[in-house]
Design an enzyme around this catalytic site. Structure first.
Site, PDB file in Angstrom:
ATOM      1  N   GLU A 147      -7.074   4.538  -5.226  1.00 44.21           N
ATOM      2  CA  GLU A 147      -5.917   4.656  -6.228  1.00 44.21           C
ATOM      3  C   GLU A 147      -6.155   4.975  -7.527  1.00 44.21           C
ATOM      4  O   GLU A 147      -7.024   4.276  -8.049  1.00 44.21           O
ATOM      5  CB  GLU A 147      -5.066   3.555  -5.894  1.00 44.21           C
ATOM      6  CG  GLU A 147      -3.927   3.208  -6.557  1.00 44.21           C
ATOM      7  CD  GLU A 147      -3.157   2.012  -6.287  1.00 44.21           C
ATOM      8  OE1 GLU A 147      -2.170   1.688  -6.829  1.00 44.21           O
ATOM      9  OE2 GLU A 147      -3.480   1.114  -5.600  1.00 44.21           O
ATOM     10  N   LYS A 163       1.567   2.286  -2.059  1.00 45.04           N
ATOM     11  CA  LYS A 163       2.128   1.127  -1.379  1.00 45.04           C
ATOM     12  C   LYS A 163       2.498   1.448   0.023  1.00 45.04           C
ATOM     13  O   LYS A 163       3.213   2.630   0.038  1.00 45.04           O
ATOM     14  CB  LYS A 163       3.397   0.801  -2.185  1.00 45.04           C
ATOM     15  CG  LYS A 163       3.129  -0.222  -3.189  1.00 45.04           C
ATOM     16  CD  LYS A 163       2.766  -1.615  -2.549  1.00 45.04           C
ATOM     17  CE  LYS A 163       2.069  -2.560  -3.608  1.00 45.04           C
ATOM     18  NZ  LYS A 163       0.755  -3.070  -2.836  1.00 45.04           N
TER      19      LYS A 163
END
Length: 346
Positions: A147, A163
């Site tokens: 990420e 997410k």
């Protein structure tokens, strides 16, 4: 030493906690703890270097059965239910609930996180993988993060919040998409505090991205840093990363402090590099990250964090299973197991 993006940095010149140094000169390795601690290390020798090949037996990890969790299954699922109560009361829309896994190192004197990085590069390749090894400053981190927290090129800054997690794309629920959109709004607002008015855009929303053993929903948020702002202002506006806190961020942080018994440390912080001379940098969100803690009362241990974003639509058992999914492959690699571990000690 530090290792990121095909570069090996040695010849340590400077260590500081001042983020303004990242806008000065030189190449810096950066580790920002979730709780706010910051270590910036400037290196004098930075050169291209392929990731090292694993040497059999060089990394001696914990025995698989020795991993323990700061929150066991009952405590974690109870925490999920408590967050849903906060959501029902209108105090928060989403909050991340995390746990820290720990295990003693069998031979701490020879434990080198760069050897663990070599194993991770083979067994769990990741776009923001790297090592920061500064034992004299209490920093020994190996990350296999998927990420992006912040990427900077001149005045352009970009974030890639994750997410939504499943074994396959078919596992992703409407809840996962809603959670991603919530966090994108939060990241847009965070970047809007430090970027020129009207410059923040979302070039990609809820793209499915495959990673070893699972898939994620990933979005991209981009903006142009306002005149006079730099790394210090970026940290002030955006840290801790929104994808590992919740929305609203201030309320989520209060809930996290109340429910999580162990500090997250570099897990969920920011880890990466900054080239001040070129005005570039790339910091990952410190997930899928191991660190050696040599200061604990029980002796040196290896730590690793895992967690999940909790919304009103969260099922406590499913969220626990998500934390297990995120951890299993990496714990197996760190422990020298050939198959993913069944789970951490309850």
């Amino acid at each position: 030493m530090a290792r990121f993006g095909g570069l090996l940095a040695t010849d340590l010149r400077d260590v500081t906690t001042d983020p303004a140094a990242l806008d000065s000169t030189g190449w810096w390795a950066v580790v920002a703890d979730f709780e706010g601690g910051l270590t910036c290390a400037r290196f004098g020798d930075v050169r291209p270097c392929r990731p090292p090949a694993p040497v059999p037996g060089r990394w001696r990890g914990p025995a698989p059965e020795q991993w323990t969790s700061s929150l066991d299954r009952a405590a974690y699922t109870a925490g999920v239910r408590r967050i849903r109560e906060h959501i029902a009361a209108g105090e928060v829309y989403q909050a991340n609930l995390c746990r820290v896994l720990s295990a003693p190192l069998p031979d701490p004197s020879t434990a080198d996180v760069d050897d663990l990085t070599a194993l991770l590069a083979r067994g769990n390749p990741a776009p923001y993988a790297g090592t920061v090894r500064l034992p004299a400053h209490g920093v020994e981190v190996a990350t296999a993060s998927p990420e992006l927290y912040l990427r900077r090129s001149g005045r352009t800054v970009e974030s890639g919040p994750i997410k939504g997690t499943g074994r396959t794309a078919e596992d992703l629920l409407e809840k996962d998409h809603a959670e991603n959109v919530m966090i994108v709004d939060l990241v847009r607002n965070d970047l809007g505090r430090v970027c020129a008015t009207g410059s923040v855009t979302v070039p990609a929303l809820c793209a499915v991205e495959p990673h070893p053993g699972l898939v994620h929903l990933v979005s991209t948020v981009r903006g142009e840093i306002a005149p006079g702002a730099g790394w210090a202002e970026l940290f002030t506006a955006t840290f801790p990363p929104g994808s590992v806190t919740g929305a609203p961020k201030a309320s989520a942080l209060e809930i996290i402090e109340a429910l999580e018994p162990a500090p997250r440390g570099p897990y969920c912080g920011g880890i990466g590099w900054v080239d001040a001379d070129r005005g570039t940098g790339e910091l990952a969100v410190g997930i899928r990250t191991f660190w050696i803690d040599r200061a604990g009362p029980g002796g040196p241990v290896l730590r690793f964090g895992t967690g999940a974003g909790i919304t009103w639509g969260s099922d406590p058992e499913r969220e626990w299973a998500e934390t297990e999914l995120k951890a299993s492959r990496l714990l197996a690699i760190a422990s020298g197991a050939h198959e993913p571990l069944e789970g951490t000690k309850r």
